[in-house]
Motif scaffolding. Structure first.
Motif: not given
Length: 305
Positions: A247, A262, A264, A267
């Motif tokens: 990441t 969210s 996510d 990311v």
């Protein structure tokens, strides 16, 4: 034993020997050293302005994220003569640290297994800072979504003090807000950061913690004002992180931050980051321009009116 995958190449007029290119550094995804070098080559135009003039600290993982990891600060023996350095005093010790000024230096470091690059909030002189960092670290039971709420509140407080901030993900669980400053004594920057953390706790008492005690953090966001200490470093924008999957500490827009629903969504993989740069440009481009720098309010309690 000689490395059969080693290659000698020239980058911007500098000769580099790149080794173990097929070594898998992130086993869960098969991300190799060659992929790391390619990623840093692609993001270098955006990343290098965030590193220039700053003494780098590297998290080295020569065998990958499942192997040994250690911090490296000194210019190592055998480094090319063209690698720039800066003498930095840590307590009673002076270290000659790497300054990542160009693509050859960035790739030389990546070839050593330096997956993460961290830099301080000052250039040249630790006593004078040119950046304020607001480090939002979610405790257990909280996530980047809670960090977004705190970030938006921080943006309002900063704006009231005449300061603008640029957000980025940490590449882990939290967020960083970076404020470019005119040259300011380190003690004043640190004092302002601590006062801002206090103001955020007052504004969001059920969500924000501004004390170091870890038992206070579950379900809340710790505003780590101590990151503005001259001895501290922060992961650089566009740096990879040494997590199970690759990441990136990724600059984002305030609109993206406000719209996030969210965890996510915030990311980003190396492939996503290079795609974002190609499609959207660099959200941090203006941050590195001298015209973005602002004066810190004279009184560290400037916003406590």
């Amino acid at each position: 034993m000689p490395d059969p995958t080693a290659t000698v190449t020239e980058v911007a007029g500098r000769r580099l020997r790149l080794t173990h290119l097929d070594r898998v550094l992130y086993p869960s995804t098969g991300f190799t050293k060659a992929a790391v070098l390619r990623y840093y080559t692609l993001v270098a135009p955006a990343m290098l302005p965030q590193l220039a003039g700053r003494a780098a600290s590297f998290l080295r993982l020569p065998e990958g994220v499942d192997g040994e990891r250690f911090w490296a600060k000194r210019v190592p023996p055998g480094a090319p003569r063209w690698v720039a350095g800066l003498d930095v005093t840590h307590r009673q010790e002076t270290m000659h640290q790497v300054v990542v000024e160009d693509l050859p230096t960035l790739l030389w470091a990546a070839n050593l297994g330096c997956l993460e690059i961290h830099v301080p909030q000052w250039r040249g002189d630790p006593a004078t800072h040119d950046r304020l960092i607001i480090d939002l670290d979610p405790g257990e039971g909280a996530s980047v979504l809670e960090c977004c709420v705190v970030a938006l509140a921080a943006r309002e407080l900063l704006a009231a003090d005449g300061l603008a901030a640029w957000p980025k993900t940490t590449g882990s669980k939290g967020l960083h807000l970076t404020v470019p400053l005119l040259a300011t004594p380190a003690r004043e920057v640190s004092g302002y950061a601590r006062e801002l953390a206090r103001r955020l706790r007052q504004a969001l008492p059920d969500l924000v913690v501004d004390q170091m005690a870890k038992q206070l953090r579950p379900g809340r966001v710790f505003v780590d004002w101590s990151q503005n200490n001259s001895a501290k470093t922060t992961v650089a924008a566009y740096s990879l992180r040494a997590r199970p999957e690759p990441t990136v500490s990724t600059p984002i827009s305030w609109a993206e931050l406000a719209a996030c629903r969210s965890a996510d969504e915030l990311v980003f993989t190396p492939e996503q980051v290079t795609g974002r740069l190609a499609e959207l440009g660099d959200p941090y481009a203006d941050l590195a321009r001298p015209s973005a720098a602002c004066a810190l309010p004279r009184a560290t309690g400037a916003g406590s009116r």
